[in-house]
Structures are given as C-alpha cells and as structure tokens.
Design a protein around this motif. Structure first.
Motif, PDB file in Angstrom:
ATOM      1  N   ALA A   2       0.838  -1.196   0.000  1.00 53.00           N
ATOM      2  CA  ALA A   2       0.000   0.000   0.000  1.00 53.00           C
ATOM      3  C   ALA A   2       0.874   1.247   0.000  1.00 53.00           C
ATOM      4  CB  ALA A   2      -0.909   0.001   1.228  1.00 53.00           C
ATOM      5  N   TYR A   3       0.606   2.159  -0.911  1.00 53.49           N
ATOM      6  CA  TYR A   3       1.346   3.420  -0.929  1.00 53.49           C
ATOM      7  C   TYR A   3       0.363   4.587  -0.982  1.00 53.49           C
ATOM      8  CZ  TYR A   3       0.748   3.466  -6.063  1.00 53.49           C
ATOM      9  OH  TYR A   3       0.235   3.476  -7.340  1.00 53.49           O
ATOM     10  N   GLU A   4       0.808   5.704  -0.414  1.00 56.39           N
ATOM     11  CA  GLU A   4      -0.037   6.881  -0.299  1.00 56.39           C
ATOM     12  C   GLU A   4       0.482   7.979  -1.232  1.00 56.39           C
ATOM     13  OE1 GLU A   4      -0.426   8.061   3.816  1.00 56.39           O
ATOM     14  OE2 GLU A   4      -0.187   5.978   4.471  1.00 56.39           O
ATOM     15  N   ALA A  30      17.445 -15.738   5.819  1.00 60.49           N
ATOM     16  CA  ALA A  30      16.270 -14.866   5.767  1.00 60.49           C
ATOM     17  C   ALA A  30      16.125 -14.271   4.372  1.00 60.49           C
ATOM     18  CB  ALA A  30      16.398 -13.767   6.807  1.00 60.49           C
ATOM     19  N   LEU A  31      14.921 -13.786   4.063  1.00 66.71           N
ATOM     20  CA  LEU A  31      14.650 -13.193   2.759  1.00 66.71           C
ATOM     21  C   LEU A  31      14.339 -11.709   2.910  1.00 66.71           C
ATOM     22  CD1 LEU A  31      12.567 -16.011   1.048  1.00 66.71           C
ATOM     23  CD2 LEU A  31      14.805 -15.152   0.332  1.00 66.71           C
ATOM     24  N   ARG A  32      15.032 -10.933   2.088  1.00 66.88           N
ATOM     25  CA  ARG A  32      14.901  -9.478   2.118  1.00 66.88           C
ATOM     26  C   ARG A  32      14.037  -9.018   0.952  1.00 66.88           C
ATOM     27  NH1 ARG A  32      20.109  -5.313   1.758  1.00 66.88           N
ATOM     28  NH2 ARG A  32      18.982  -3.363   2.190  1.00 66.88           N
ATOM     29  N   VAL A  33      13.151  -8.052   1.226  1.00 70.54           N
ATOM     30  CA  VAL A  33      12.262  -7.477   0.219  1.00 70.54           C
ATOM     31  C   VAL A  33      12.541  -5.988   0.140  1.00 70.54           C
ATOM     32  CG1 VAL A  33       9.861  -7.052  -0.426  1.00 70.54           C
ATOM     33  CG2 VAL A  33      10.490  -9.213   0.691  1.00 70.54           C
ATOM     34  N   GLN A  34      12.901  -5.503  -1.051  1.00 70.30           N
ATOM     35  CA  GLN A  34      13.159  -4.074  -1.262  1.00 70.30           C
ATOM     36  C   GLN A  34      12.188  -3.579  -2.329  1.00 70.30           C
ATOM     37  OE1 GLN A  34      17.673  -3.195  -1.222  1.00 70.30           O
ATOM     38  NE2 GLN A  34      17.563  -5.389  -1.657  1.00 70.30           N
ATOM     39  N   ALA A  35      11.280  -2.716  -1.924  1.00 68.25           N
ATOM     40  CA  ALA A  35      10.224  -2.240  -2.820  1.00 68.25           C
ATOM     41  C   ALA A  35      10.368  -0.743  -3.043  1.00 68.25           C
ATOM     42  CB  ALA A  35       8.848  -2.556  -2.234  1.00 68.25           C
ATOM     43  N   ALA A  36      10.056  -0.300  -4.269  1.00 69.46           N
ATOM     44  CA  ALA A  36      10.101   1.126  -4.600  1.00 69.46           C
ATOM     45  C   ALA A  36       8.989   1.450  -5.586  1.00 69.46           C
ATOM     46  CB  ALA A  36      11.461   1.494  -5.193  1.00 69.46           C
ATOM     47  N   VAL A  37       8.351   2.602  -5.366  1.00 72.74           N
ATOM     48  CA  VAL A  37       7.302   3.082  -6.261  1.00 72.74           C
ATOM     49  C   VAL A  37       7.930   3.983  -7.309  1.00 72.74           C
ATOM     50  CG1 VAL A  37       5.114   4.320  -6.414  1.00 72.74           C
ATOM     51  CG2 VAL A  37       5.659   3.015  -4.353  1.00 72.74           C
ATOM     52  N   THR A  38       7.546   3.791  -8.578  1.00 74.11           N
ATOM     53  CA  THR A  38       8.007   4.679  -9.661  1.00 74.11           C
ATOM     54  C   THR A  38       6.815   5.060 -10.535  1.00 74.11           C
ATOM     55  OG1 THR A  38       8.544   2.764 -11.049  1.00 74.11           O
ATOM     56  CG2 THR A  38      10.325   3.697  -9.735  1.00 74.11           C
ATOM     57  N   PRO A  39       6.747   6.311 -10.981  1.00 73.76           N
ATOM     58  CA  PRO A  39       7.555   7.426 -10.484  1.00 73.76           C
ATOM     59  C   PRO A  39       7.185   7.750  -9.042  1.00 73.76           C
ATOM     60  CG  PRO A  39       5.839   8.212 -11.932  1.00 73.76           C
ATOM     61  CD  PRO A  39       5.768   6.727 -12.005  1.00 73.76           C
ATOM     62  N   ARG A  40       8.087   8.428  -8.361  1.00 72.52           N
ATOM     63  CA  ARG A  40       7.901   8.616  -6.926  1.00 72.52           C
ATOM     64  C   ARG A  40       7.298   9.959  -6.544  1.00 72.52           C
ATOM     65  NH1 ARG A  40      14.203   9.210  -4.926  1.00 72.52           N
ATOM     66  NH2 ARG A  40      14.636  11.209  -5.929  1.00 72.52           N
ATOM     67  N   ASP A  41       6.981  10.821  -7.523  1.00 71.85           N
ATOM     68  CA  ASP A  41       6.461  12.139  -7.201  1.00 71.85           C
ATOM     69  C   ASP A  41       5.157  12.027  -6.407  1.00 71.85           C
ATOM     70  OD1 ASP A  41       5.650  11.209  -9.969  1.00 71.85           O
ATOM     71  OD2 ASP A  41       4.188  12.838  -9.681  1.00 71.85           O
ATOM     72  N   ARG A  42       5.055  12.789  -5.329  1.00 72.43           N
ATOM     73  CA  ARG A  42       3.908  12.891  -4.431  1.00 72.43           C
ATOM     74  C   ARG A  42       3.623  11.603  -3.656  1.00 72.43           C
ATOM     75  NH1 ARG A  42      -1.085  14.129  -5.926  1.00 72.43           N
ATOM     76  NH2 ARG A  42      -1.384  15.435  -4.085  1.00 72.43           N
ATOM     77  N   VAL A  43       4.516  10.624  -3.720  1.00 70.27           N
ATOM     78  CA  VAL A  43       4.352   9.427  -2.888  1.00 70.27           C
ATOM     79  C   VAL A  43       4.903   9.753  -1.503  1.00 70.27           C
ATOM     80  CG1 VAL A  43       4.974   7.006  -2.544  1.00 70.27           C
ATOM     81  CG2 VAL A  43       4.513   7.874  -4.855  1.00 70.27           C
ATOM     82  N   ILE A  44       4.049   9.717  -0.502  1.00 72.97           N
ATOM     83  CA  ILE A  44       4.461  10.140   0.841  1.00 72.97           C
ATOM     84  C   ILE A  44       4.730   8.959   1.768  1.00 72.97           C
ATOM     85  CG2 ILE A  44       3.326  12.376   0.699  1.00 72.97           C
ATOM     86  CD1 ILE A  44       1.007  11.228   2.315  1.00 72.97           C
ATOM     87  N   ALA A  45       4.287   7.760   1.396  1.00 71.86           N
ATOM     88  CA  ALA A  45       4.546   6.600   2.249  1.00 71.86           C
ATOM     89  C   ALA A  45       4.344   5.331   1.440  1.00 71.86           C
ATOM     90  CB  ALA A  45       3.637   6.589   3.469  1.00 71.86           C
ATOM     91  N   LEU A  46       5.118   4.301   1.788  1.00 73.31           N
ATOM     92  CA  LEU A  46       4.968   2.970   1.192  1.00 73.31           C
ATOM     93  C   LEU A  46       5.012   1.950   2.315  1.00 73.31           C
ATOM     94  CD1 LEU A  46       4.896   0.873  -1.090  1.00 73.31           C
ATOM     95  CD2 LEU A  46       7.388   1.139  -1.294  1.00 73.31           C
ATOM     96  N   GLY A  47       4.043   1.057   2.316  1.00 74.13           N
ATOM     97  CA  GLY A  47       3.989   0.051   3.367  1.00 74.13           C
ATOM     98  C   GLY A  47       3.592  -1.300   2.833  1.00 74.13           C
ATOM     99  N   GLU A 103       7.787   6.373   5.648  1.00 73.01           N
ATOM    100  CA  GLU A 103       7.655   7.611   4.888  1.00 73.01           C
ATOM    101  C   GLU A 103       8.548   7.550   3.651  1.00 73.01           C
ATOM    102  OE1 GLU A 103       8.048  11.225   7.021  1.00 73.01           O
ATOM    103  OE2 GLU A 103       6.277  10.856   8.260  1.00 73.01           O
ATOM    104  N   GLY A 104       8.040   8.099   2.554  1.00 70.78           N
ATOM    105  CA  GLY A 104       8.789   8.096   1.310  1.00 70.78           C
ATOM    106  C   GLY A 104       8.278   7.038   0.348  1.00 70.78           C
TER     107      GLY A 104
END
Length: 755
Positions: A105-107, A176-193, A299-300
């Motif tokens: 979920a991202y805001e 252990a397993l690591r998860v690295q997530a990023a939203v693109t494009p990132r403009d106005r994205v204030i949080a990712l969960g 945040e971010g």
C-alpha cells in the motif's frame, strides 16, 4: 596484556563453536534458488521461501517444510482516500486514524509534521497530518533473475505507477529473505507500506526499548528516537478520560510506546522475525484497528524489510545478525558502579561538585565500598591535578574511573565540558547547520543554548577524537556517552543528509565514530583494556547502534513504581531491546528523574538494587534534582541490603559473561523473556515482570511498592526458590514470601548455574 585481550579469545572460542554448529546443521548459502514460472515466482533459501502469484501480485512466505509464515492481505477496497493524524498530538488518539490495508500500500498526497524544536523534548515528534489516496499492487507484469534473487515489477491500482520489488537472501543473515520495494515514479508518494494477515493467536515481541508491554499486539505506534517521556503520575485519571488506548503506561508527551531506543524489528509467535530498514518514521499497526491484519509503513517511496525464519531465539538471532549485537565489555565494567551526577538547574558549582567527588572517594576508602568503577560527570570543570589524583586514589583500590561525554555542546550549568568548548565548536564549524549554513541552536535541558555535533564532518570527528583521547590519557577507563535524540528536520548535515533522514540514524553514527576512536586508541595501548562506554539513544539499522555498543542505560527513568517510566518499566524496556541485540542493559538504580515525583525512597532504592542484581550492569545513578543518594545515604540497614545485592550481582557476572559471549556469536540473548524461554507456553508469554538468565535461572524481582510477597509464573519443570531451596512444580503461578531483605529467584532443580 589487558583483561579485554583475554576476552577476545573467549569470544573467538564461543564464535567457533556456534559457526561449527551452523555448518553441521547446514547453514544456507548466500545465493537463493529462483523459480520463475507462468503462474508464480518463487525464491528459496534452505530455511524458507517467498512466493509471488503472477495474477494477483500476492506475496507470501513459508518455512522450509512449506508451512505458512506470513502472507500479504488480499487486494480489496483501494484506491481509497485517506486523511490521517500521525503522530498523535501528545500521544492521544483523539482523532481515530484507521489504516488502509493492501499489498504494498502506498499513499499519494501531501503530509506535514511538526517537532519539538527546543527544550528537553527537542527532536521528538509533536503532530503529523497527511491526506491523499491509497493504492496497492495488483499483478505481476515482469519478472526476472536479479543478483542472488529475483526482480518483480508489479502493476498498481493507479494508472502509470509501478512497483519494483527485489526479493533475495539478506546478506547479513542469508537464511532470511529481504524485500526491497520502490514506487516509480515517486512524485507525491508520501509513504509505502505492506499489510499482512494476522490472527487472534499472534503476538509481536520486540520493537526496542518500549516500556508498556512485551507484546505490542493491539497497538499503533512509530519508530522514532524520542527523549524524556515520563509517566502521568497523579494526572493519570485525566489521561484515562482523554484516551483509553494508552492506559497506565502513558508517557508524556509522546504516548505509551515512546522510546529512547526504538527498533524496527520484532519476533512473531507465528513464528517468524521481521526487520524493517528505513531511516525516516516507520509506522506500525499491530492488529490494532483490524484484529486480522498488521501493517508496516515507511515515509517516502521505498520500503525495505526482511522476513526471518525460526521461533523465538532463532528468529531473534537473524534480526540481531542484521542489526548488530552488543560487544562483551571488560569484566570490571560489569562490577558495581557508583556515579556522581551533577545536580542540575545550578544547584552545583564547580567548587561544590569537586567537594562532592572528594567526599565520595573518602567514603569509598573509609567503608571499603565493593565497587569496581566510579563515574564522575563534572571532571571537565575540575582542576586537572584533582582529576588525576582522584583517578590515582581510585586505581589504588582497584576501582576504575569513568568520565562523561555528550552529543551536543553548550555553555550550561551541567558542568560536563570545559566552558570554552561551545564557543570553539561554533567558531570552527563542528556543529550541525541549517540549509543556509547557519548553526542550529536550541535551549538544552539545562537551560542554555546548545548545538548538536556533526559527526559527518571530518573536522568534527577529529575534534571529538581529541576529547575522547584526552579523557583516556588522563587514566579513565571509560565514559558515559549521553543524549543523541535532538536531530530536527530543518538540520542539514555536512554530508548533505537532511534532519528527517538523520534523526534515527544519528545515535548509531555517533556510537560508530566513538567506537572507532576507542578501538584506535586501544590498539596503541595494548597494556590497557578496551575502553568501555555506555550510551542512551539508539535505533535499529543495517547495522544499527547496537553494533558499536557495549551497554545502554534506559534513559531518565522516574523515581517511582509506575509501569510508565519507573521501576517496572525497566523490565519491559530491557527484554524488548534484547530481541534486537541490545542486551547490554544498564539501569539507574533508584531512578533518576524526580521533577514531578519524590526523591528515591529507601524501599525503592533496595528493590531497584535487587532488580539490577541479575542484569548485565549494577550502577547507582539516581536523582537529578534532589541530588544523588549513595547507598550509605539511607543508613546501615539499607547499605547492607545494597551490598547484598551487589554481592549477588558479582556472583552472577561470570554466568552473564559466558552467556553474552555465546549471544555475540549468534546464540540466545543472555537475559530472555519467558515467551522466548518457553515459546510453546501461552502462560509464559503473559509474564511481564520476570526473566530467565540462561536456561536454568529465573528472576522475579519485586516491583510493587509495599509488596512482601511475589507471584510469578514458572515454566514447566521443577524449580527451587533461592536461597532456601524450597521446590515448586512449574506450569503454574506460585506465590512466595518476599520481605524487603529478599529478591525472589529460582533455579531448575538439580542445576547450579552460578557455580
């Protein structure tokens, strides 16, 4: 050779044993097995797997046998408009803030927050408001091998926005397993969960030095380093009328979950471990507004988390491998310590403080007080010749000297640095600036202007190294490293890092820089022990503050019996932070903050001393306003009881050190909550005020005013109350006598853990 040289061999031996055990059991390699099929993408280590369903983008985790560990909630009800208030004003949830649960979920929207920018709460969050629309991931549009794992690109419920997710072994703990997530494009994205399925049976243990409870199920809170939170005391009825969520654990001004030493990690009873690595605010909703789900949000536009396999101690070992583990200190540091604090608000002058130190030394000599170290904070304003003489006199009795440093510089009445240090630091540019390049100053807890030291500036580090070396060259064997919570958003550090990104990271940076200086000095002085220092603020990271420390103190606990910040709060704080490798816990015997409470009573002093007997450190450091109460202050009876507790602690130190060396090499924490010691026992999970020291010793201190009995849950097995040897069958709660002279503790029948 110093004693610490010998302890390195001890650690090496323990580490070899743990590494050999791991090899025999088949420790996983760093590379995962990746399967990219038409319906699902699977990443496997020998201990667990992660599966992404192509049609829905749904992510889940299972153990080596295929049993479910953790799964995202299904995608429902997004996009959805959200208006949130987080953090809550003064920690009260006056405006209900419900989360929106969705996979990744991202805001998208806007957010604003405010901080305390001066005084004792400088750096703490005050209020946050955000508004926008929540979206989530809905399907896989691309998948391929990447590094040691896989890269998955997910479509979202927002046209034109994508989520890129990397899944692979965590390099710090490859099982252990690591998860690295990023939203693109990132403009106005204030949080990712991310949001996960839970159930009534799940409990969440850890999160660093939280006071309110061992399990945080049912709570909503943040990971943010915060200082000087105190219980409501006589105002508790008002707190209850405003907000029922906080309860008697309410802390002013940031709520029941506020912590000097938060960690973004926990162990679940399901079982698995979870570690989030984000510098800014991390928000947690632990089955709070939805009993069937929990959520983490940063945040971010990026989210970085690791899921670790295993139950209890095994999962915690993965988390501490990532976050770092406290180093075993020199043996002298774990003996009894007396601390001569400075009476604040101008009650002490350099002359009066010097007289108090000299009076302490005379009393230590006259009474033959059984201590191994003595800390005096105001050494910087004492004549150098007097400081050298104090250190010499103490050393002649086998007592080490411990001095004092702090994260900021100020010309204040704390008497802990030379009077020209503040002017020099501002003149030479050693402090943190704002975006325009001007020093950021604030009113310190001691009523004068201060400025935070910038440890990203090489010139500051060189100046700091001179201060550390000077006190060690004086003959001190260690120091207290205080504060570190004061970073505010408008700060800009020398390396360009903004305050919002540095706030949680700052304590780890300060402690790393200081540890590197201490290690360099130690290499140049092989005849001396490795310098010991203990810290206050801290947070998790990759690695976090724990990787550079030997000890933390709990912050300024109040001189009372309340769970919020008094004696009972020490237990939950200590056991929660140990989950993440910060097991070198040091309490202020008798409490410290007496701003709104009375000074330490004789009963509280005795019970607090007994509480500390089976902990890593045993240190008297009480009363900021009324003045320190040394053990002899209360008369011969109390002094005798303090000596009894100190003697019991001395008996326990060899066991603590053996367990510590094993823990540093990957074993369980030396002090273990009962939920970890007996993970199959739901009754044990509910025990908040007892702990295990190793496998065979259980401690049940008295933490209630006036109590002369103690009721405690004993895990399965036979237990003997010490020192009389009365036997009790476990698997039930028992009540034992606990007069003021007695600390209740038990050993497993037919064992002798103290030798």
């Amino acid at each position: 050779m110093g004693e610490a040289r010998g302890r390195r061999a001890c650690i090496a031996t323990a580490m070899c044993a743990w590494v050999l055990a791991a090899l025999v059991s088949g420790a996983p390699a760093a590379r995962a097995d990746v399967s990219i099929g038409p319906d699902r993408v699977v990443v496997r280590t020998p201990s667990m797997s992660a599966t992404v369903v192509r049609a829905t983008g749904h992510l889940s985790f299972a153990d080596a046998s295929g049993a479910p560990l953790l799964a995202q909630v299904p995608l429902r009800g997004v996009p959805r408009r959200l208006t949130g208030v987080d953090p809550k004003l003064l920690g009260f949830e006056a405006l209900k803030d419900r989360g929106v649960y969705a996979p990744f979920a991202y805001e998208v929207g806007s957010s604003r927050r405010s901080q305390f920018t001066t005084g004792i709460w400088s750096g703490n969050l005050l209020l946050g408001v955000r508004t926008g629309v929540v979206h989530g991931a809905r399907s896989v549009i691309e998948a391929g091998a990447a590094g040691d794992g896989v890269r998955v690109v997910l479509a979202t419920t927002e046209p034109g926005r994508r989520l890129e997710v990397l899944i692979g072994p965590d390099p710090a703990s490859p099982a252990a397993l690591r998860v690295q997530a990023a939203v693109t494009p990132r403009d106005r994205v204030i949080a990712l969960g991310d949001s996960f399925v839970s159930g009534d049976d799940e409990r969440f243990f850890g999160f660093g030095g939280r006071h309110n409870a061992l399990s945080q199920r049912g709570r909503t809170f943040n990971t943010w380093v915060e200082a000087q939170n105190y219980g409501a005391g006589a105002l508790q009825p008002l707190v209850d009328a405003i907000d029922r969520q906080n309860g008697p654990a309410y802390l002013f001004p940031n709520g029941a979950n506020a912590a000097y030493y938060p960690q973004s990690l926990f162990v679940s009873s399901r079982p698995y471990g979870f570690f989030a690595d984000n510098d800014d605010v991390v928000r947690w909703r632990m089955a709070s507004d939805r009993p069937d789900a929990w959520q983490v949000s940063a945040e971010g536009s990026r989210l970085d988390y690791t899921v670790a396999p295993g139950r209890g101690a095994a999962a915690a070992a993965h988390l501490s491998a990532i976050n770092g583990r406290h180093r075993l200190p020199p043996a002298w540091a774990q003996g009894a310590m007396l601390s001569r604090t400075v009476r604040i608000f101008g009650q002490d002058t350099p002359a009066s403080y010097e007289r108090r130190v000299l009076a302490d030394v005379a009393e230590i000599e006259r009474r033959n007080v059984p201590i191994t170290s003595y800390k005096f904070e105001g050494f910087a304003v004492m004549p150098r010749s007097v400081v050298l003489d104090v250190i010499r006199r103490l050393r002649a009795r086998g007592v080490r000297s411990v001095l004092y440093l702090r994260a900021f510089t100020s010309k204040d009445n704390a008497l802990t640095e030379s009077l020209d240090a503040y002017a020099e630091a501002l003149r030479e540019g050693y402090v943190v600036n704002d975006a325009s390049g001007r020093p950021v100053t604030w009113t310190t807890p001691f009523g004068a202007r201060g400025a935070l030291l910038d440890f990203t500036n090489p010139r500051t580090v060189a100046w700091w190294e001179g201060r550390v070396r000077d006190l060690l060259d004086l003959g001190a064997d260690g120091f207290m490293l205080d504060f570190g919570e004061q970073v505010i958003d408008r700060m800009r550090f020398h390396d360009g890092t903004p305050g919002a990104k540095m706030h949680n990271r700052y304590p780890a940076l300060m402690h790393r820089v200081t540890r590197e200086i201490a290690d360099r000095w130690s290499a140049e002085h092989p005849d001396r022990d490795v310098p010991f220092f203990f810290t206050r603020a801290g947070s998790s990271g990759r690695p976090g503050a724990a990787a550079h420390e030997m000890a933390n103190f709990a912050g300024d606990g109040s001189t009372d019996w309340h769970i919020a910040s008094g004696l009972p709060a020490q237990t939950t704080d200590m056991l929660n932070r140990a989950v993440g490798g910060a097991w070198g816990f040091s309490t202020d015997i008798g409490g410290y903050a007496d701003y709104v409470t009375t000074s330490t009573s004789s009963e509280l002093f005795v019970r607090w001393s007994q509480w500390a007997a089976f902990t890593p450190y045993f240190r008297v450091h009480n009363s900021s306003r009324g003045g320190l109460r040394m053990p002899w202050f209360y008369g011969d009876r109390v002094y005798g009881l303090w000596r009894d507790a100190a003697a019991l602690h001395a008996r326990a130190v060899p066991l603590i050190r053996r367990l510590w060396a094993e823990a540093e090499a990957g074993g369980p924490p030396p002090l273990r909550p009962l939920w970890m010691a007996a993970p199959d026992d739901p009754q044990a999970a509910g025990e908040q005020q007892a702990w295990m020291l190793g496998d065979d010793l259980l401690v049940a201190p008295v933490v209630t005013k006036g109590a002369r009995t103690r009721t405690v849950y004993l895990p399965e097995g036979c237990w003997q109350l010490q020192p009389d040897g009365a036997s009790y069958e476990g698997g039930r709660r028992v009540t034992v006598a606990a007069p003021l002279e007695r600390l209740p503790w038990f050993v497993r029948c037919a064992t002798n853990p103290l030798g």
